[in-house]
Write a protein that holds these residues in place. Structure first.
Motif, PDB file in Angstrom:
ATOM      1  N   THR A  52      47.429 -11.390  27.922  1.00 53.80           N
ATOM      2  CA  THR A  52      47.075 -11.552  26.512  1.00 53.80           C
ATOM      3  C   THR A  52      46.752 -10.222  25.839  1.00 53.80           C
ATOM      4  O   THR A  52      46.638 -10.170  24.617  1.00 53.80           O
ATOM      5  CB  THR A  52      45.852 -12.478  26.351  1.00 53.80           C
ATOM      6  OG1 THR A  52      44.692 -11.816  26.866  1.00 53.80           O
ATOM      7  CG2 THR A  52      46.058 -13.793  27.077  1.00 53.80           C
ATOM      8  N   ILE A 271      43.043 -15.099  24.150  1.00 58.17           N
ATOM      9  CA  ILE A 271      44.008 -15.372  23.088  1.00 58.17           C
ATOM     10  C   ILE A 271      44.951 -14.187  22.963  1.00 58.17           C
ATOM     11  O   ILE A 271      44.516 -13.031  22.981  1.00 58.17           O
ATOM     12  CB  ILE A 271      43.291 -15.654  21.759  1.00 58.17           C
ATOM     13  CG1 ILE A 271      42.481 -16.949  21.865  1.00 58.17           C
ATOM     14  CG2 ILE A 271      44.290 -15.756  20.603  1.00 58.17           C
ATOM     15  CD1 ILE A 271      41.690 -17.283  20.626  1.00 58.17           C
ATOM     16  N   TYR A 319      42.965 -24.583  16.189  1.00 61.19           N
ATOM     17  CA  TYR A 319      43.680 -23.445  15.616  1.00 61.19           C
ATOM     18  C   TYR A 319      44.985 -23.889  14.966  1.00 61.19           C
ATOM     19  O   TYR A 319      45.647 -24.818  15.431  1.00 61.19           O
ATOM     20  CB  TYR A 319      43.991 -22.423  16.716  1.00 61.19           C
ATOM     21  CG  TYR A 319      42.785 -21.892  17.446  1.00 61.19           C
ATOM     22  CD1 TYR A 319      42.226 -20.666  17.108  1.00 61.19           C
ATOM     23  CD2 TYR A 319      42.195 -22.625  18.477  1.00 61.19           C
ATOM     24  CE1 TYR A 319      41.110 -20.174  17.783  1.00 61.19           C
ATOM     25  CE2 TYR A 319      41.090 -22.143  19.152  1.00 61.19           C
ATOM     26  CZ  TYR A 319      40.552 -20.918  18.804  1.00 61.19           C
ATOM     27  OH  TYR A 319      39.447 -20.448  19.471  1.00 61.19           O
ATOM     28  N   SER A 355      49.982 -19.476  26.442  1.00 63.64           N
ATOM     29  CA  SER A 355      48.963 -20.137  25.624  1.00 63.64           C
ATOM     30  C   SER A 355      49.135 -21.648  25.578  1.00 63.64           C
ATOM     31  O   SER A 355      48.393 -22.328  24.860  1.00 63.64           O
ATOM     32  CB  SER A 355      49.011 -19.581  24.195  1.00 63.64           C
ATOM     33  OG  SER A 355      48.862 -18.177  24.189  1.00 63.64           O
TER      34      SER A 355
END
Length: 619
Positions: A52, A271, A319, A355
């Motif tokens: 990430t 993330i 999100y 993800s």
């Protein structure tokens, strides 16, 4: 000015009341002071990097064919390459010094005070140069997120994400416990900054629903400590009333406090750092909301039981795409042209799979996010040329890797936009969680495995729970239930050693995995639409603790599998040679049987393979 004063007064009302009470009783109180100073170090045992981060991105320095079908574009720009200069391997995940001071005061016979002051200095970047904001090719690896590379600073709720804390890039000072206890017969009250821990499951937060988590420190700590060190405290009032010898009622009201995630460009970032999460608007909408919960506990017919209901703002958040801001923004879109963004379709697909997102239809929802009149970016024409399944402005559907790659690489070509940094919002939705549990202590032959074996069952049910859509489009609302079966016991196998503690568990979740990711995003090979996981998420865990005969050592072992090829194991030992000295040594072992296919809960977390040590002086 009056409005600001009022807001500050509201935010700190409970803390101020507690402080007044403490100061007013200070002279008569009996205080005990304890604490520790501890050095912590986590060294990687693998070459796997955090995918990430900018430095650990697997596409750094690799050229990929430009898949654009726009006439002539792939001829002018045949390949797309993320700069090799971004690559920098990390060997150390965590290095920090921590100080805890505990103040326990007896103010009166019925009134007690607890204060815990915690300070953490993250020194990881002193010994590991891969993390933090770096300048590569004239660009900062922290572009787009003011807190990228910062260990503790948050973009909301003050510098540290809460009212009773302060943080800068490397240090955190907070009061994780700051409360007063009042006892009067069957009534117990606790007012102030506090954790509320419900539930008994290890690893699994089935009934442990009141509080979010603070994940900014060492991500995979000692499993036996459960969430005691990461569960977020918040201002609130808790009450317990013992109705009779076999029943009591528990309740709380507590201010919302969101789960705090590791920042970008840190060792345990979660993330993809080619994306900026705009957290402040969502937090501002709910920062003054309060959670409320009730629980009934009792005994009947040889069984213990509990039932609870919690109405809360979910601290984990959900999100989706949001409007980009700042330098390089493409007006009306969720993207900004920045060198720390995504450089190629291949990089896009790899990040999406890691993800547990849909890299193909995520392209469609990012295009549907654009609502400006007149199709200013020519999306219909581009989608048509690239062979999208549906090329309707505001209602695109991509349908294939080839079409998605064509659209992505067209925009990623420097002649069009170049590398793009995506923007996401994080919002917190209201929900009600119902749950309960039963437990029983079994009796058997003396000294047998069944004698004094404790069996527990916990469950919770959340109607209309919000989940992040794997396409990053509109949220998904589905009912979710989860339950855990738990068996635990102290058993003495030999007179030469103290009793061994062991616990075995099975967890089932109907809609999401251990980390709350929606199951439709699982089984996610890069470049393909995820096939999802049917039958819910299941996990089995086993943990053991064995003290030495002198209690100088304690040997721990914990293991967890999702029965889909994902494994996490943690053997370790605690050594306490004196009353004041303690040393801990543990191994975190993460293994994915189908690495790169993202079928299990740990794939993508292999950089957490590490040995970590803690040495503390206690007083």
């Amino acid at each position: 000015m009056k409005k600001i004063r009022t807001e500050i007064s509201q935010r700190h009302a409970i803390a101020a009341a507690a402080l007044v009470a403490l100061c007013g009783s200070a002279q008569a109180a009996e205080w005990a002071v304890s604490g520790f100073i501890r050095q912590e170090l986590a060294v990687k045992t693998t070459d796997d990097q955090n995918l990430t981060t900018q430095n650990g991105n697997s596409t750094n320095g690799v050229s990929y064919a430009n898949n654009s079908l726009v006439p002539g574009l792939a001829v002018v720009q045949p390949t797309l390459t993320r700069p090799a200069e971004y690559k920098k391997d990390a060997d150390i995940n965590w290095f920090a010094t921590r100080v805890d001071l505990n103040f326990d005061g007896k103010l009166t016979e019925s009134l007690k005070a607890t204060i815990k002051l915690r300070g953490i200095l993250d020194e990881t970047r002193v010994v590991e140069s891969a993390y933090g904001t770096r300048t590569v090719g004239g660009a900062s690896t922290g572009v787009g997120d003011i807190n990228s590379g910062s260990s503790f600073r948050q973009a909301f709720g003050g510098t540290a994400g809460g009212p009773l804390a302060y943080a800068n890039d490397r240090a955190l000072i907070d009061l994780p416990a700051f409360y007063i206890d009042y006892n009067n017969g069957p009534l117990w009250l606790r007012a102030g900054n506090q954790q509320i821990a419900w539930g008994e499951a290890l690893f699994f937060r089935v009934a442990d629903q009141p509080n979010g988590l603070d994940l900014r420190g060492h991500l995979f700590g000692v499993a036996a400590e459960e969430y005691s060190d990461t569960r977020r405290s918040a201002l609130g009032l808790r009450a317990n009333y013992r109705v009779n010898e076999k029943m009591d009622v528990d309740g709380f009201v507590q201010r919302f406090a969101p789960t705090l995630l590791p920042n970008g460009e840190t060792g345990y970032n979660l993330i993809q750092d080619q994306f900026t999460v705009n957290q402040r608007p969502g937090y501002e909408d709910v920062k003054n909301k309060w959670n409320v919960g009730f629980r009934l506990k009792g005994e009947a017919g040889g069984f213990g039981y509990q039932a609870f209901a919690i109405n809360r703002t979910n601290p984990d958040g959900v999100y989706k795409w949001t409007a980009a801001e700042g330098a390089g923004t493409l007006p009306g879109t969720a993207f900004a042209a920045q060198p720390t963004g995504v450089w190629s379709a291949e990089e896009w697909f790899r990040g999406a799979s890691n993800s547990r997102l849909n890299g193909i239809e995520g392209v469609a929802t990012s295009m549907n996010f654009i609502t400006a009149a007149g199709d200013p970016y020519g999306l219909v024409g581009l989608a048509t040329v690239c062979g999208a399944e549906r090329a309707v402005y505001g209602d695109f559907k991509i349908g294939s890797k080839q079409a998605a790659s064509c659209i992505l690489d067209t925009f990623f070509s420097p002649q069009v936009a170049g590398p793009l940094r995506g923007w996401l919002s994080r919002e917190y939705k209201r929900e009600t969680v119902f749950g309960g549990g039963i437990n029983r202590v079994f009796e058997g032959e003396p000294d047998s495995l069944l004698d004094q074996l404790i069996g527990r069952f916990e469950f919770s049910y959340t109607p209309n729970k919000h989940f992040t859509n794997p396409t990053l489009g509109d949220y998904i609302e589905k009912d979710e239930y989860q339950f855990a079966f738990i068996m635990e016991k102290y058993h003495k196998f030999t007179s030469a050693f103290p009793a061994t503690y062991f616990v075995a568990q099975w967890l089932h979740k109907s809609r999401s995995d251990l980390f709350g990711r929606y199951l439709d995003g699982v089984s996610n090979t890069p470049g393909e639409s995820p096939s999802g996981q049917s039958g819910g998420f299941n996990a089995v865990a086993l943990a053991l603790q064995q003290p030495s005969p002198t209690l100088e050592y304690r040997f721990d072992f914990a293991i967890l599998t999702d029965l889909k090829g994902g494994w996490y194991a943690q053997p370790g030992v605690k050594w306490k040679p004196t009353k004041s000295i303690q040393a801990d040594l543990y191994l975190n072992a993460v293994y994915s049987q189908n690495k790169g296919e993202y079928r299990d809960f740990v794939d993508g977390l292999q950089h957490n393979n590490e040995i970590f040590a803690r040495v503390a002086y206690q007083f």
